[in-house]
Design a protein around this motif. Sequence first.
Motif, PDB file in Angstrom:
ATOM      1  N   ASP A   2     -63.315  81.748  -3.132  1.00 23.32           N
ATOM      2  CA  ASP A   2     -63.886  80.756  -2.231  1.00 23.32           C
ATOM      3  C   ASP A   2     -63.621  79.391  -2.837  1.00 23.32           C
ATOM      4  O   ASP A   2     -63.928  79.153  -4.020  1.00 23.32           O
ATOM      5  N   ALA A   3     -63.024  78.485  -2.068  1.00 23.28           N
ATOM      6  CA  ALA A   3     -62.677  77.174  -2.607  1.00 23.28           C
ATOM      7  C   ALA A   3     -62.821  76.088  -1.560  1.00 23.28           C
ATOM      8  O   ALA A   3     -62.544  76.302  -0.371  1.00 23.28           O
ATOM      9  N   HIS A   4     -63.272  74.932  -2.020  1.00 25.32           N
ATOM     10  CA  HIS A   4     -63.218  73.702  -1.253  1.00 25.32           C
ATOM     11  C   HIS A   4     -62.448  72.727  -2.124  1.00 25.32           C
ATOM     12  O   HIS A   4     -62.962  72.257  -3.151  1.00 25.32           O
ATOM     13  N   LEU A   5     -61.203  72.457  -1.747  1.00 28.89           N
ATOM     14  CA  LEU A   5     -60.299  71.667  -2.581  1.00 28.89           C
ATOM     15  C   LEU A   5     -60.239  70.232  -2.083  1.00 28.89           C
ATOM     16  O   LEU A   5     -59.760  69.966  -0.981  1.00 28.89           O
ATOM     17  N   VAL A   6     -60.740  69.326  -2.905  1.00 29.44           N
ATOM     18  CA  VAL A   6     -60.645  67.895  -2.609  1.00 29.44           C
ATOM     19  C   VAL A   6     -59.894  67.258  -3.765  1.00 29.44           C
ATOM     20  O   VAL A   6     -60.367  67.245  -4.909  1.00 29.44           O
ATOM     21  N   VAL A   7     -58.701  66.764  -3.478  1.00 33.16           N
ATOM     22  CA  VAL A   7     -57.852  66.128  -4.489  1.00 33.16           C
ATOM     23  C   VAL A   7     -57.377  64.801  -3.927  1.00 33.16           C
ATOM     24  O   VAL A   7     -56.921  64.726  -2.779  1.00 33.16           O
ATOM     25  N   VAL A   8     -57.475  63.744  -4.731  1.00 35.37           N
ATOM     26  CA  VAL A   8     -57.019  62.418  -4.322  1.00 35.37           C
ATOM     27  C   VAL A   8     -55.902  61.995  -5.264  1.00 35.37           C
ATOM     28  O   VAL A   8     -56.096  61.930  -6.484  1.00 35.37           O
ATOM     29  N   ARG A   9     -54.731  61.733  -4.686  1.00 35.45           N
ATOM     30  CA  ARG A   9     -53.583  61.295  -5.483  1.00 35.45           C
ATOM     31  C   ARG A   9     -52.938  60.112  -4.779  1.00 35.45           C
ATOM     32  O   ARG A   9     -52.278  60.262  -3.766  1.00 35.45           O
ATOM     33  N   GLY A  10     -53.169  58.899  -5.330  1.00 35.10           N
ATOM     34  CA  GLY A  10     -52.669  57.701  -4.677  1.00 35.10           C
ATOM     35  C   GLY A  10     -53.316  57.546  -3.311  1.00 35.10           C
ATOM     36  O   GLY A  10     -54.536  57.590  -3.176  1.00 35.10           O
ATOM     37  N   GLY A  11     -52.487  57.403  -2.270  1.00 40.10           N
ATOM     38  CA  GLY A  11     -53.022  57.270  -0.921  1.00 40.10           C
ATOM     39  C   GLY A  11     -53.195  58.596  -0.199  1.00 40.10           C
ATOM     40  O   GLY A  11     -53.593  58.608   0.964  1.00 40.10           O
ATOM     41  N   PHE A  12     -52.904  59.714  -0.884  1.00 40.05           N
ATOM     42  CA  PHE A  12     -53.004  61.031  -0.247  1.00 40.05           C
ATOM     43  C   PHE A  12     -54.313  61.706  -0.623  1.00 40.05           C
ATOM     44  O   PHE A  12     -54.729  61.682  -1.784  1.00 40.05           O
ATOM     45  N   GLY A  33     -45.024  67.627   2.162  1.00 36.75           N
ATOM     46  CA  GLY A  33     -46.023  66.586   1.964  1.00 36.75           C
ATOM     47  C   GLY A  33     -47.371  66.900   2.563  1.00 36.75           C
ATOM     48  O   GLY A  33     -48.276  66.056   2.525  1.00 36.75           O
ATOM     49  N   ALA A  34     -47.545  68.112   3.102  1.00 34.10           N
ATOM     50  CA  ALA A  34     -48.818  68.463   3.742  1.00 34.10           C
ATOM     51  C   ALA A  34     -49.922  68.712   2.735  1.00 34.10           C
ATOM     52  O   ALA A  34     -51.106  68.609   3.066  1.00 34.10           O
ATOM     53  N   GLY A  35     -49.557  69.090   1.496  1.00 32.94           N
ATOM     54  CA  GLY A  35     -50.563  69.361   0.473  1.00 32.94           C
ATOM     55  C   GLY A  35     -50.567  70.796  -0.030  1.00 32.94           C
ATOM     56  O   GLY A  35     -51.466  71.194  -0.769  1.00 32.94           O
ATOM     57  N   LYS A  36     -49.559  71.586   0.345  1.00 34.18           N
ATOM     58  CA  LYS A  36     -49.521  72.996  -0.052  1.00 34.18           C
ATOM     59  C   LYS A  36     -49.460  73.160  -1.567  1.00 34.18           C
ATOM     60  O   LYS A  36     -50.261  73.897  -2.157  1.00 34.18           O
ATOM     61  N   THR A  37     -48.516  72.477  -2.201  1.00 36.20           N
ATOM     62  CA  THR A  37     -48.360  72.608  -3.652  1.00 36.20           C
ATOM     63  C   THR A  37     -49.553  72.019  -4.383  1.00 36.20           C
ATOM     64  O   THR A  37     -49.990  72.549  -5.413  1.00 36.20           O
ATOM     65  N   THR A  38     -50.114  70.932  -3.863  1.00 38.10           N
ATOM     66  CA  THR A  38     -51.305  70.346  -4.472  1.00 38.10           C
ATOM     67  C   THR A  38     -52.454  71.346  -4.459  1.00 38.10           C
ATOM     68  O   THR A  38     -53.188  71.489  -5.443  1.00 38.10           O
ATOM     69  N   ALA A  39     -52.612  72.054  -3.348  1.00 37.78           N
ATOM     70  CA  ALA A  39     -53.668  73.069  -3.246  1.00 37.78           C
ATOM     71  C   ALA A  39     -53.448  74.180  -4.265  1.00 37.78           C
ATOM     72  O   ALA A  39     -54.384  74.621  -4.944  1.00 37.78           O
ATOM     73  N   LEU A  40     -52.208  74.635  -4.384  1.00 39.17           N
ATOM     74  CA  LEU A  40     -51.906  75.700  -5.339  1.00 39.17           C
ATOM     75  C   LEU A  40     -52.190  75.251  -6.770  1.00 39.17           C
ATOM     76  O   LEU A  40     -52.784  75.987  -7.569  1.00 39.17           O
ATOM     77  N   ARG A  41     -51.778  74.041  -7.107  1.00 38.08           N
ATOM     78  CA  ARG A  41     -52.007  73.537  -8.466  1.00 38.08           C
ATOM     79  C   ARG A  41     -53.499  73.353  -8.761  1.00 38.08           C
ATOM     80  O   ARG A  41     -53.954  73.579  -9.881  1.00 38.08           O
ATOM     81  N   ALA A  42     -54.265  72.974  -7.748  1.00 34.95           N
ATOM     82  CA  ALA A  42     -55.709  72.829  -7.938  1.00 34.95           C
ATOM     83  C   ALA A  42     -56.357  74.180  -8.203  1.00 34.95           C
ATOM     84  O   ALA A  42     -57.218  74.311  -9.081  1.00 34.95           O
ATOM     85  N   LEU A  43     -55.946  75.204  -7.468  1.00 35.39           N
ATOM     86  CA  LEU A  43     -56.491  76.540  -7.688  1.00 35.39           C
ATOM     87  C   LEU A  43     -56.104  77.073  -9.071  1.00 35.39           C
ATOM     88  O   LEU A  43     -56.904  77.737  -9.733  1.00 35.39           O
ATOM     89  N   ALA A  44     -54.880  76.766  -9.499  1.00 39.67           N
ATOM     90  CA  ALA A  44     -54.398  77.257 -10.794  1.00 39.67           C
ATOM     91  C   ALA A  44     -55.034  76.532 -11.971  1.00 39.67           C
ATOM     92  O   ALA A  44     -54.933  76.997 -13.109  1.00 39.67           O
ATOM     93  N   GLY A  45     -55.676  75.401 -11.707  1.00 39.53           N
ATOM     94  CA  GLY A  45     -56.262  74.630 -12.803  1.00 39.53           C
ATOM     95  C   GLY A  45     -55.301  73.625 -13.395  1.00 39.53           C
ATOM     96  O   GLY A  45     -55.552  73.058 -14.461  1.00 39.53           O
ATOM     97  N   LEU A  46     -54.190  73.366 -12.709  1.00 37.96           N
ATOM     98  CA  LEU A  46     -53.197  72.409 -13.191  1.00 37.96           C
ATOM     99  C   LEU A  46     -53.466  71.000 -12.665  1.00 37.96           C
ATOM    100  O   LEU A  46     -52.949  70.024 -13.210  1.00 37.96           O
ATOM    101  N   THR A  47     -54.257  70.905 -11.600  1.00 36.34           N
ATOM    102  CA  THR A  47     -54.670  69.612 -11.044  1.00 36.34           C
ATOM    103  C   THR A  47     -56.177  69.656 -10.830  1.00 36.34           C
ATOM    104  O   THR A  47     -56.663  70.505 -10.080  1.00 36.34           O
ATOM    105  N   PRO A  48     -56.950  68.779 -11.489  1.00 33.38           N
ATOM    106  CA  PRO A  48     -58.412  68.826 -11.346  1.00 33.38           C
ATOM    107  C   PRO A  48     -58.864  68.348  -9.971  1.00 33.38           C
ATOM    108  O   PRO A  48     -58.208  67.529  -9.331  1.00 33.38           O
TER     109      PRO A  48
END
Length: 349
Positions: A2-12, A33-48
């Motif tokens: 279960d995840a709620h992923l909120v990541v802010v990177r620059g204007g995205f 640019g939709a955020g797929k890889t960002t979501a994956l990295r957040a789940l993996a712990g590579l992006t806080p």
Amino acid sequence: MDAHLVVVRGGFRLDVRLRIGAGEVVALLGPNGAGKTTALRALAGLTPLAAGHVRLAGRTVDEPDRRVWVPAERRRIGVVFQDYLLFPHLTALDNVAFGPRRHGATRRVARERAAGWLARVGLADRAGHRPRQLSSGQAQRVALARALAVEPDLLLLDEPLAALDAGTRLDTRAQLHRHLTAHPGATLLVTHDPLDALVLADRLVIVENGRVVQEGPAATITARPRTDYVARLVGLNLYRGVGAGHTVRLADGFGLAVADPVRGDAFVAFRPAAVALHPERPAGSPRNAWPATIAGVQRHGDNVRVQLAGPVDAAADVTPAAASQLRLVPGQRIWAAVKATDTHAYPAA
């Protein structure tokens, strides 16, 4: 998971909720640019995360508001990256054994587990080979074995078949499906390929501009797309307008006759193959007809895909014989027609 992923990177800003059950495979799709890889990295712990949470098997591994943060190497997560990222100096056996070793297994136990996984993916005879000695399909299977060897609560697959040629891809997709079916944990597949998603996933989640725009079983999404991206993904022309019974009026005032009665905000979809092209306005059975200008002509499988501009921008698929007879070229004026019975209308709400 279960995840709620909120990541802010620059204007995205990514703001996505994901829930994946044990044994379930969910495909995450979206344009570049939709955020797929960002979501994956957040789940993996590579992006806080900036906010939200990630919970795996009931354990919180990331929740900024509570200052909870579990490093990537301590999460029970397996990852298969697009380029596999095998360690070039290690054999296939030691690549697979790396994960269990990092999770505390002895060298002997880790290598035994690795040997078992290489046998499962059909590479027992490649255990002593280094990555440069493996084919792309073999490297993909080693990467999958390495990810599964840690017995992950969550398996993350980042475009796992993108690096394969067409022949290898078909066989590897079938093998991957078999291994995912046997995996007891949750699986998230990030892909841009609708065929990979339809074959491998139980459920689809579509993201655009950092938000979920549609999710559900493949049959529901392919039958009722809700954005232009999803419509292109499943090969449909899609329009939004206001329904008044058997007519849906588009934003520019053009009315489409539809078979399904709808009222209020509505979508209309139809297949490119349902669009007929005529040198003059067609007569006969009731249908939608409009003048159009040919914006492009290209091969599309066994047919010719014609892009039309006009009161209704559309894609039309015609046979090569029909294209030759009509002498279709960009800039040509032509009439397009779609029978009401070939449309599918449904509420937008």
